[in-house]
Design a protein around this motif. Structure first.
Motif, PDB file in Angstrom:
ATOM      1  N   UNK A 186       3.837   6.278  -3.749  1.00  0.00           N
ATOM      2  CA  UNK A 186       4.510   5.064  -3.303  1.00  0.00           C
ATOM      3  C   UNK A 186       5.284   5.304  -2.006  1.00  0.00           C
ATOM      4  N   UNK A 187       5.579   4.204  -1.336  1.00  0.00           N
ATOM      5  CA  UNK A 187       6.335   4.275  -0.083  1.00  0.00           C
ATOM      6  C   UNK A 187       7.644   5.017  -0.332  1.00  0.00           C
ATOM      7  N   UNK A 188       7.938   5.944   0.554  1.00  0.00           N
ATOM      8  CA  UNK A 188       9.162   6.742   0.471  1.00  0.00           C
ATOM      9  C   UNK A 188       8.955   8.120  -0.128  1.00  0.00           C
ATOM     10  N   UNK A 189       7.815   8.326  -0.812  1.00  0.00           N
ATOM     11  CA  UNK A 189       7.573   9.659  -1.382  1.00  0.00           C
ATOM     12  C   UNK A 189       7.279  10.658  -0.277  1.00  0.00           C
ATOM     13  N   UNK A 190       7.694  11.898  -0.512  1.00  0.00           N
ATOM     14  CA  UNK A 190       7.507  12.968   0.464  1.00  0.00           C
ATOM     15  C   UNK A 190       6.879  14.182  -0.200  1.00  0.00           C
ATOM     16  N   UNK A 191       6.293  15.023   0.622  1.00  0.00           N
ATOM     17  CA  UNK A 191       5.756  16.304   0.162  1.00  0.00           C
ATOM     18  C   UNK A 191       5.728  17.247   1.351  1.00  0.00           C
ATOM     19  N   UNK A 192       5.637  18.545   1.061  1.00  0.00           N
ATOM     20  CA  UNK A 192       5.566  19.520   2.144  1.00  0.00           C
ATOM     21  C   UNK A 192       4.726  20.707   1.714  1.00  0.00           C
ATOM     22  N   UNK A 193       4.347  21.501   2.702  1.00  0.00           N
ATOM     23  CA  UNK A 193       3.563  22.716   2.441  1.00  0.00           C
ATOM     24  C   UNK A 193       3.802  23.690   3.584  1.00  0.00           C
ATOM     25  N   UNK A 194       3.981  24.961   3.252  1.00  0.00           N
ATOM     26  CA  UNK A 194       4.191  26.004   4.258  1.00  0.00           C
ATOM     27  C   UNK A 194       2.982  26.925   4.348  1.00  0.00           C
ATOM     28  N   UNK A 195       2.706  27.385   5.568  1.00  0.00           N
ATOM     29  CA  UNK A 195       1.632  28.347   5.808  1.00  0.00           C
ATOM     30  C   UNK A 195       2.161  29.428   6.740  1.00  0.00           C
ATOM     31  N   UNK A 196       2.038  30.682   6.323  1.00  0.00           N
ATOM     32  CA  UNK A 196       2.361  31.811   7.194  1.00  0.00           C
ATOM     33  C   UNK A 196       1.148  32.039   8.091  1.00  0.00           C
ATOM     34  N   UNK A 197       1.362  31.976   9.393  1.00  0.00           N
ATOM     35  CA  UNK A 197       0.275  32.139  10.355  1.00  0.00           C
ATOM     36  C   UNK A 197       0.306  33.576  10.870  1.00  0.00           C
ATOM     37  N   UNK A 223       5.646  24.530   8.596  1.00  0.00           N
ATOM     38  CA  UNK A 223       5.951  23.679   7.443  1.00  0.00           C
ATOM     39  C   UNK A 223       5.496  22.264   7.756  1.00  0.00           C
ATOM     40  N   UNK A 224       4.512  21.799   7.007  1.00  0.00           N
ATOM     41  CA  UNK A 224       4.055  20.421   7.145  1.00  0.00           C
ATOM     42  C   UNK A 224       4.905  19.543   6.240  1.00  0.00           C
ATOM     43  N   UNK A 225       5.316  18.407   6.770  1.00  0.00           N
ATOM     44  CA  UNK A 225       6.099  17.435   6.003  1.00  0.00           C
ATOM     45  C   UNK A 225       5.424  16.076   6.138  1.00  0.00           C
ATOM     46  N   UNK A 226       5.222  15.421   5.008  1.00  0.00           N
ATOM     47  CA  UNK A 226       4.603  14.100   5.018  1.00  0.00           C
ATOM     48  C   UNK A 226       5.499  13.125   4.269  1.00  0.00           C
ATOM     49  N   UNK A 227       5.477  11.878   4.712  1.00  0.00           N
ATOM     50  CA  UNK A 227       6.214  10.815   4.034  1.00  0.00           C
ATOM     51  C   UNK A 227       5.354   9.565   4.026  1.00  0.00           C
ATOM     52  N   UNK A 228       5.175   8.986   2.852  1.00  0.00           N
ATOM     53  CA  UNK A 228       4.443   7.727   2.737  1.00  0.00           C
ATOM     54  C   UNK A 228       5.316   6.639   3.345  1.00  0.00           C
ATOM     55  N   UNK A 229       4.770   5.943   4.345  1.00  0.00           N
ATOM     56  CA  UNK A 229       5.562   4.959   5.080  1.00  0.00           C
ATOM     57  C   UNK A 229       5.127   3.514   4.869  1.00  0.00           C
ATOM     58  N   UNK A 230       3.887   3.324   4.383  1.00  0.00           N
ATOM     59  CA  UNK A 230       3.403   1.950   4.283  1.00  0.00           C
ATOM     60  C   UNK A 230       2.267   1.850   3.262  1.00  0.00           C
ATOM     61  N   UNK A 231       2.306   0.778   2.474  1.00  0.00           N
ATOM     62  CA  UNK A 231       1.194   0.439   1.587  1.00  0.00           C
ATOM     63  C   UNK A 231       0.281  -0.487   2.385  1.00  0.00           C
ATOM     64  N   UNK A 232      -0.958  -0.085   2.571  1.00  0.00           N
ATOM     65  CA  UNK A 232      -1.895  -0.827   3.418  1.00  0.00           C
ATOM     66  C   UNK A 232      -2.763  -1.806   2.627  1.00  0.00           C
ATOM     67  N   UNK A 233      -2.555  -1.886   1.342  1.00  0.00           N
ATOM     68  CA  UNK A 233      -3.362  -2.748   0.484  1.00  0.00           C
ATOM     69  C   UNK A 233      -4.303  -1.910  -0.359  1.00  0.00           C
ATOM     70  N   UNK A 234      -4.603  -2.401  -1.532  1.00  0.00           N
ATOM     71  CA  UNK A 234      -5.454  -1.645  -2.438  1.00  0.00           C
ATOM     72  C   UNK A 234      -4.836  -0.299  -2.739  1.00  0.00           C
ATOM     73  N   UNK A 235      -5.635   0.735  -2.635  1.00  0.00           N
ATOM     74  CA  UNK A 235      -5.164   2.098  -2.899  1.00  0.00           C
ATOM     75  C   UNK A 235      -4.849   2.871  -1.620  1.00  0.00           C
ATOM     76  N   UNK A 236      -4.810   2.192  -0.483  1.00  0.00           N
ATOM     77  CA  UNK A 236      -4.604   2.858   0.809  1.00  0.00           C
ATOM     78  C   UNK A 236      -3.130   2.910   1.187  1.00  0.00           C
ATOM     79  N   UNK A 237      -2.767   4.076   1.717  1.00  0.00           N
ATOM     80  CA  UNK A 237      -1.402   4.305   2.177  1.00  0.00           C
ATOM     81  C   UNK A 237      -1.417   4.904   3.577  1.00  0.00           C
ATOM     82  N   UNK A 238      -0.341   4.669   4.312  1.00  0.00           N
ATOM     83  CA  UNK A 238      -0.123   5.342   5.594  1.00  0.00           C
ATOM     84  C   UNK A 238       1.019   6.324   5.395  1.00  0.00           C
TER      85      UNK A 238
END
Length: 135
Positions: free
Chosen positions: A5-16, A91-106
């Motif tokens: 849902x809008x507002x949810x966040x997640x992250x992931x780290x990668x050692x390069x 560190x990648x950080x993502x945040x759901x910002x918009x419901x685009x309709x159906x099952x699609x999110x931005x």
């Protein structure tokens, strides 16, 4: 309706590491000497070896996959803002910002090298967010 849902966040780290870069070159076939040859790369605008930008972008994929539900990556717009060097952790950080309709999110997508307090990638993704075993 999507699972994430809008507002949810997640992250992931990668050692390069140099090993990560070498493995990615082998996997992708991108053997640009800027990524693989320290003496060659030292003579470029980067002043040394840098990681493939898609290694940082792959961390975004992992962060998106950490959102609730089955995430299907549909589209990504991104801008590489600064190189990543061997020995750094992204560190990648993502945040759901918009419901685009159906099952699609931005989602807003960013990658940081926290040790130098810099954003190295900026972008936006479109994903499907589905319940597991959806028919």
């Amino acid at each position: 309706m999507p699972v994430a849902t809008v507002g949810e966040t997640a992250s992931h780290e990668v050692a390069v590491t140099t090993e990560t870069i070498d493995a990615f070159a082998g996997l992708s076939g991108d053997e640009n000497p800027i990524h693989l040859d320290e003496s060659y790369a030292a003579e470029t605008m980067f002043g040394g070896r840098v990681a493939h930008g898609m290694i940082a972008a792959a961390a975004v994929s992992a962060a998106l996959a950490a959102l609730p539900g089955d995430i299907v990556y549909l589209q990504q717009d991104l801008s590489f803002e600064d190189p990543v060097r061997p020995g750094e952790t992204v560190r990648a950080a993502v945040e759901v910002t918009e419901h685009l309709g159906g099952d699609r999110l931005r989602a807003r997508t960013e990658v940081f090298v926290d040790a130098r307090d810099e954003r190295v990638l900026d972008g936006e993704a479109t994903v499907l967010s589905l319940p597991h075993n959806a028919a």
